[in-house]
Design a protein around this motif. Structure first.
Motif, PDB file in Angstrom:
ATOM      1  N   GLY A  97      -5.599 -19.420  35.956  1.00 53.54           N
ATOM      2  CA  GLY A  97      -6.798 -19.284  35.135  1.00 53.54           C
ATOM      3  C   GLY A  97      -7.228 -17.832  34.968  1.00 53.54           C
ATOM      4  N   ALA A  98      -7.820 -17.552  33.786  1.00 51.51           N
ATOM      5  CA  ALA A  98      -8.282 -16.189  33.499  1.00 51.51           C
ATOM      6  C   ALA A  98      -9.374 -15.760  34.483  1.00 51.51           C
ATOM      7  CB  ALA A  98      -8.802 -16.114  32.066  1.00 51.51           C
ATOM      8  N   LYS A  99     -10.105 -16.736  35.000  1.00 49.29           N
ATOM      9  CA  LYS A  99     -11.169 -16.408  35.953  1.00 49.29           C
ATOM     10  C   LYS A  99     -10.584 -15.702  37.175  1.00 49.29           C
ATOM     11  CE  LYS A  99     -14.784 -19.270  36.423  1.00 49.29           C
ATOM     12  NZ  LYS A  99     -15.553 -20.458  36.825  1.00 49.29           N
ATOM     13  N   MET A 100      -9.443 -16.197  37.642  1.00 51.88           N
ATOM     14  CA  MET A 100      -8.785 -15.573  38.803  1.00 51.88           C
ATOM     15  C   MET A 100      -8.275 -14.184  38.433  1.00 51.88           C
ATOM     16  SD  MET A 100      -8.194 -16.047  41.947  1.00 51.88           S
ATOM     17  CE  MET A 100      -7.581 -14.711  42.952  1.00 51.88           C
ATOM     18  N   SER A 122     -23.496 -11.695  28.782  1.00 43.26           N
ATOM     19  CA  SER A 122     -22.068 -11.769  29.115  1.00 43.26           C
ATOM     20  C   SER A 122     -21.777 -13.016  29.944  1.00 43.26           C
ATOM     21  CB  SER A 122     -21.658 -10.543  29.932  1.00 43.26           C
ATOM     22  OG  SER A 122     -21.849  -9.364  29.171  1.00 43.26           O
ATOM     23  N   TRP A 123     -20.538 -13.437  29.895  1.00 43.17           N
ATOM     24  CA  TRP A 123     -20.075 -14.654  30.587  1.00 43.17           C
ATOM     25  C   TRP A 123     -20.562 -14.697  32.034  1.00 43.17           C
ATOM     26  CZ3 TRP A 123     -15.156 -15.149  33.678  1.00 43.17           C
ATOM     27  CH2 TRP A 123     -14.898 -16.486  34.018  1.00 43.17           C
ATOM     28  N   VAL A 124     -20.929 -15.888  32.482  1.00 45.16           N
ATOM     29  CA  VAL A 124     -21.629 -16.060  33.763  1.00 45.16           C
ATOM     30  C   VAL A 124     -20.886 -15.525  34.991  1.00 45.16           C
ATOM     31  CG1 VAL A 124     -23.039 -18.054  33.117  1.00 45.16           C
ATOM     32  CG2 VAL A 124     -20.749 -18.434  33.968  1.00 45.16           C
ATOM     33  N   SER A 168     -16.914 -12.959  22.046  1.00 46.25           N
ATOM     34  CA  SER A 168     -17.704 -13.045  23.274  1.00 46.25           C
ATOM     35  C   SER A 168     -18.204 -14.454  23.587  1.00 46.25           C
ATOM     36  CB  SER A 168     -18.919 -12.114  23.123  1.00 46.25           C
ATOM     37  OG  SER A 168     -20.006 -12.570  23.894  1.00 46.25           O
ATOM     38  N   ASN A 169     -18.168 -14.753  24.862  1.00 51.07           N
ATOM     39  CA  ASN A 169     -18.940 -15.865  25.416  1.00 51.07           C
ATOM     40  C   ASN A 169     -20.105 -15.197  26.131  1.00 51.07           C
ATOM     41  OD1 ASN A 169     -20.003 -18.011  26.798  1.00 51.07           O
ATOM     42  ND2 ASN A 169     -18.244 -18.331  28.139  1.00 51.07           N
ATOM     43  N   PRO A 170     -21.355 -15.383  25.755  1.00 55.89           N
ATOM     44  CA  PRO A 170     -21.911 -16.497  24.991  1.00 55.89           C
ATOM     45  C   PRO A 170     -22.258 -16.193  23.538  1.00 55.89           C
ATOM     46  CG  PRO A 170     -23.697 -15.360  26.086  1.00 55.89           C
ATOM     47  CD  PRO A 170     -22.437 -14.591  26.395  1.00 55.89           C
ATOM     48  N   SER A 196     -10.348  -6.003  29.559  1.00 51.40           N
ATOM     49  CA  SER A 196     -10.530  -6.660  28.270  1.00 51.40           C
ATOM     50  C   SER A 196     -10.185  -8.143  28.388  1.00 51.40           C
ATOM     51  CB  SER A 196      -9.635  -5.981  27.221  1.00 51.40           C
ATOM     52  OG  SER A 196      -9.860  -6.567  25.964  1.00 51.40           O
ATOM     53  N   ASP A 197     -11.209  -8.977  28.311  1.00 49.48           N
ATOM     54  CA  ASP A 197     -11.041 -10.425  28.435  1.00 49.48           C
ATOM     55  C   ASP A 197     -10.919 -10.994  27.024  1.00 49.48           C
ATOM     56  OD1 ASP A 197     -11.297 -13.143  28.766  1.00 49.48           O
ATOM     57  OD2 ASP A 197     -13.159 -13.059  29.918  1.00 49.48           O
ATOM     58  N   GLU A 198      -9.696 -11.414  26.672  1.00 48.54           N
ATOM     59  CA  GLU A 198      -9.406 -11.799  25.290  1.00 48.54           C
ATOM     60  C   GLU A 198      -9.137 -13.299  25.170  1.00 48.54           C
ATOM     61  OE1 GLU A 198      -6.654  -8.930  23.605  1.00 48.54           O
ATOM     62  OE2 GLU A 198      -7.716  -7.278  24.574  1.00 48.54           O
ATOM     63  N   ILE A 199      -9.794 -14.064  26.029  1.00 49.33           N
ATOM     64  CA  ILE A 199      -9.483 -15.494  26.099  1.00 49.33           C
ATOM     65  C   ILE A 199      -9.836 -16.256  24.808  1.00 49.33           C
ATOM     66  CG2 ILE A 199     -11.655 -16.205  27.243  1.00 49.33           C
ATOM     67  CD1 ILE A 199      -9.445 -17.862  29.058  1.00 49.33           C
ATOM     68  N   TYR A 200     -10.749 -15.702  23.995  1.00 47.39           N
ATOM     69  CA  TYR A 200     -11.094 -16.369  22.729  1.00 47.39           C
ATOM     70  C   TYR A 200     -10.416 -15.710  21.525  1.00 47.39           C
ATOM     71  CZ  TYR A 200     -14.674 -18.737  25.473  1.00 47.39           C
ATOM     72  OH  TYR A 200     -15.320 -19.506  26.411  1.00 47.39           O
ATOM     73  N   GLU A 201      -9.390 -14.900  21.759  1.00 49.94           N
ATOM     74  CA  GLU A 201      -8.840 -14.079  20.672  1.00 49.94           C
ATOM     75  C   GLU A 201      -8.461 -14.867  19.425  1.00 49.94           C
ATOM     76  OE1 GLU A 201      -4.933 -12.356  20.915  1.00 49.94           O
ATOM     77  OE2 GLU A 201      -4.217 -13.902  22.246  1.00 49.94           O
ATOM     78  N   PHE A 228      -4.751 -19.749  28.793  1.00 54.00           N
ATOM     79  CA  PHE A 228      -4.354 -20.879  27.951  1.00 54.00           C
ATOM     80  C   PHE A 228      -5.489 -21.890  27.765  1.00 54.00           C
ATOM     81  CE2 PHE A 228       0.268 -20.087  27.784  1.00 54.00           C
ATOM     82  CZ  PHE A 228       0.353 -19.050  28.694  1.00 54.00           C
ATOM     83  N   SER A 229      -6.591 -21.719  28.524  1.00 54.98           N
ATOM     84  CA  SER A 229      -7.651 -22.733  28.557  1.00 54.98           C
ATOM     85  C   SER A 229      -8.240 -23.047  27.188  1.00 54.98           C
ATOM     86  CB  SER A 229      -8.791 -22.265  29.468  1.00 54.98           C
ATOM     87  OG  SER A 229      -8.422 -22.377  30.811  1.00 54.98           O
ATOM     88  N   LYS A 230      -8.569 -22.007  26.445  1.00 56.16           N
ATOM     89  CA  LYS A 230      -9.346 -22.219  25.219  1.00 56.16           C
ATOM     90  C   LYS A 230      -8.433 -22.459  24.018  1.00 56.16           C
ATOM     91  CE  LYS A 230     -12.660 -20.803  27.981  1.00 56.16           C
ATOM     92  NZ  LYS A 230     -13.802 -21.522  28.478  1.00 56.16           N
ATOM     93  N   CYS A 231      -7.461 -21.573  23.780  1.00 57.18           N
ATOM     94  CA  CYS A 231      -6.648 -21.664  22.562  1.00 57.18           C
ATOM     95  C   CYS A 231      -5.725 -22.873  22.581  1.00 57.18           C
ATOM     96  CB  CYS A 231      -5.816 -20.406  22.386  1.00 57.18           C
ATOM     97  SG  CYS A 231      -6.830 -18.949  22.185  1.00 57.18           S
ATOM     98  N   TRP A 237      -5.600 -27.178  33.414  1.00 55.91           N
ATOM     99  CA  TRP A 237      -4.267 -26.820  33.900  1.00 55.91           C
ATOM    100  C   TRP A 237      -4.305 -25.577  34.792  1.00 55.91           C
ATOM    101  CZ3 TRP A 237       0.496 -28.959  31.788  1.00 55.91           C
ATOM    102  CH2 TRP A 237       0.282 -29.961  30.839  1.00 55.91           C
ATOM    103  N   ARG A 238      -5.318 -24.764  34.604  1.00 56.89           N
ATOM    104  CA  ARG A 238      -5.506 -23.508  35.324  1.00 56.89           C
ATOM    105  C   ARG A 238      -4.323 -22.554  35.118  1.00 56.89           C
ATOM    106  NH1 ARG A 238      -9.111 -22.909  34.394  1.00 56.89           N
ATOM    107  NH2 ARG A 238      -9.702 -21.350  35.917  1.00 56.89           N
ATOM    108  N   LEU A 239      -4.314 -21.941  33.960  1.00 59.91           N
ATOM    109  CA  LEU A 239      -3.241 -20.995  33.665  1.00 59.91           C
ATOM    110  C   LEU A 239      -3.788 -19.812  32.867  1.00 59.91           C
ATOM    111  CD1 LEU A 239      -0.161 -20.635  34.072  1.00 59.91           C
ATOM    112  CD2 LEU A 239       0.174 -21.672  31.817  1.00 59.91           C
TER     113      LEU A 239
HETATM  114  C1  LIG Z   1     -15.191 -15.271  28.574  1.00 59.70           C
HETATM  115  C2  LIG Z   1     -14.417 -16.130  29.494  1.00 59.70           C
HETATM  116  N1  LIG Z   1     -13.498 -15.569  30.285  1.00 59.70           N
HETATM  117  C3  LIG Z   1     -12.786 -16.296  31.157  1.00 59.70           C
HETATM  118  C4  LIG Z   1     -12.963 -17.657  31.264  1.00 59.70           C
HETATM  119  C5  LIG Z   1     -12.163 -18.405  32.305  1.00 59.70           C
HETATM  120  O1  LIG Z   1     -11.129 -19.120  31.753  1.00 59.70           O
HETATM  121  P1  LIG Z   1     -10.066 -19.901  32.651  1.00 59.70           P
HETATM  122  O2  LIG Z   1     -10.291 -21.348  32.389  1.00 59.70           O
HETATM  123  O3  LIG Z   1      -8.731 -19.439  32.129  1.00 59.70           O
HETATM  124  O4  LIG Z   1     -10.264 -19.510  34.060  1.00 59.70           O
HETATM  125  C6  LIG Z   1     -13.921 -18.290  30.476  1.00 59.70           C
HETATM  126  C7  LIG Z   1     -14.172 -19.735  30.636  1.00 59.70           C
HETATM  127  O5  LIG Z   1     -15.210 -20.254  30.321  1.00 59.70           O
HETATM  128  C8  LIG Z   1     -14.660 -17.517  29.550  1.00 59.70           C
HETATM  129  O6  LIG Z   1     -15.576 -18.060  28.758  1.00 59.70           O
END
Ligand SMILES: Cc1ncc(COP(=O)(O)O)c(C=O)c1O
Length: 378
Positions: A97-100, A122-124, A168-170, A196-201, A228-231, A237-239
């Motif tokens: 997961g991107a969080k890790m 910014s994201w929590v 950006s989230n949120p 650079s967190d590009e998870i919503y790219e 891989f979570s969002k797109c 799956w945590r990747l």
């Molecule tokens: C901005 C942002 N970064 C990272 C993550 C974490 O994603 P992941 O599920 O890959 O850990 C999230 C999930 O909500 C997010 O919104």
């Protein structure tokens, strides 16, 4: 009973709201849950099939920490083709997961008392990750479109890093070239790193995503995070992955080797299919998200709520200061309208006037939610 370091770290508000909504739904109430941060789509079948095949093949054993070479190569290729970032697979690490990825990068980059700049709401999890690493957050001001203003004022002698999250989230804000160049110049002039967190790219509407790591001068300063979570609708799956300069990635890998070890083996094989297989599911999902965004923004404006049009991600972030602010409004939404949303204060001090509404529900449910909020406001 616990360490002082942990005592100041709050529970994740988004997880808390979601648990509350689930509890109310479980008690038989019809709560529309717009508090969550995950697509309401299924993981595409070709990706699920790849995981099943991988399990059946026996891919159920330990791996090297940074991931299987085939996936790291596929990610390096993706970074080159989509993001114009030239990086050897050696400096790509796959994580659960991107969080890790964000957690590990902060651990690798921040020392006690170092500052990390977060740009507006910014994201929590960013601030807790900075705090876990002993660092401190400095909040940068943004304008009404959530773009940075006077960013240079947030840089102090203690600044070590700027966090960029576009889309950006949120807020859903997308940073164009001009803003990214401004951030690049600040990073170069002040010898800073950029995470650079590009998870919503790919969840972006009518604009091009630009990776700050592709800008000249940023090769050695940027750690790019994605997942891989969002797109690919793969939250459970945590990747995820991160890529950056060798000296940073060596330390990131050491942190991973002593904590999570690596991302699940057969999930990594599914990740290859996600990157290399057909991409049409993303297109269909983004088209649906765009319709929902338009529906929600115009619906909120129609009932007198001030809401800017986000350029990406799957959230709207309306200004509800007129109605007592985000905390009060989210509480009313849940108790009076049975609609769960996240108070903007969860995203930092700049979010107190706002509420985050996810459009991760069908258009029918979004229309119902708008009707209920409209009634609530009389
Ligand atoms: C901005 C942002 N970064 C990272 C993550 C974490 O994603 P992941 O599920 O890959 O850990 C999230 C999930 O909500 C997010 O919104």
């Amino acid at each position: 009973m616990v360490s002082e370091r942990l005592a100041s770290i709050p529970e994740s508000t988004t997880m808390k709201i979601s648990a509350m909504a689930k509890k109310l739904n479980g008690a038989g109430l019809d709560v529309i849950d717009l508090g969550v941060g995950e697509p309401d789509f299924d993981t595409p079948k070709n990706i699920c099939d790849a995981a099943i095949t991988s399990i059946q093949r026996g891919d159920t054993h330990y791996l090297p920490t940074s991931g299987i070479p085939e996936l790291r190569a596929a990610i390096a290729e993706k970074l080159y083709n989509d993001n114009h970032i030239e990086i050897s697979p050696e400096f790509v690490s796959v994580v659960p997961g991107a969080k890790m990825a964000i957690f590990a990068a902060m651990q690798a980059l921040l020392d006690e008392g170092d500052e990390c700049v977060l740009i507006g709401p910014s994201w929590v999890s960013y601030e807790p990750c900075v705090n876990f690493a002993g660092g401190r957050v400095r909040w940068a001001e943004v304008d009404e479109e959530f773009k940075p203003v006077d960013l240079a004022e947030s840089i102090t002698p203690k600044t070590k890093m700027i966090l960029v999250n576009s889309p950006s989230n949120p807020t859903g804000a997308v940073f164009g070239m001009e803003i990214l160049e401004e951030i690049r110049d600040l990073a170069v002039d002040n010898d800073l790193r950029v995470l650079s967190d590009e998870i919503y790219e790919k969840i972006i509407y009518g604009q091009e995503h630009v990776s700050i790591g592709s800008l000249p001068g940023m090769e050695r300063r940027t750690v790019t995070v994605n997942g891989f979570s969002k797109c690919y609708a793969m939250t459970g799956w945590r990747l995820g992955y991160l890529a950056g300069p060798q000296e940073i990635m060596n330390w990131v890998n050491r942190i991973l080797s002593h904590s999570v070890s690596h991302a699940t083996t057969f999930v990594q094989w599914a990740g290859i299919e996600a990157l290399k297989g057909p991409q049409d599911n993303i297109k269909a999902m983004v088209t649906e998200f765009q319709d929902r965004r338009n529906l929600l923004v115009s619906g909120l404006r129609d009932i007198g709520i001030d809401c800017s049009l986000p350029g990406g991600a799957f959230y709207v972030f309306p200004d509800v200061s007129e109605f007592g602010g985000g905390d009060k409004f989210a509480e009313r939404m849940l108790s009076e309208a049975m609609v769960a949303a996240t108070p903007g204060s969860a995203f930092g001090p700049g979010g107190v006037d706002y509420v985050r509404i996810s459009y991760t529900a069908s258009q029918k449910r979004l229309n119902q939610a708008l009707e209920r909020i409209g009634k609530m406001l009389g």
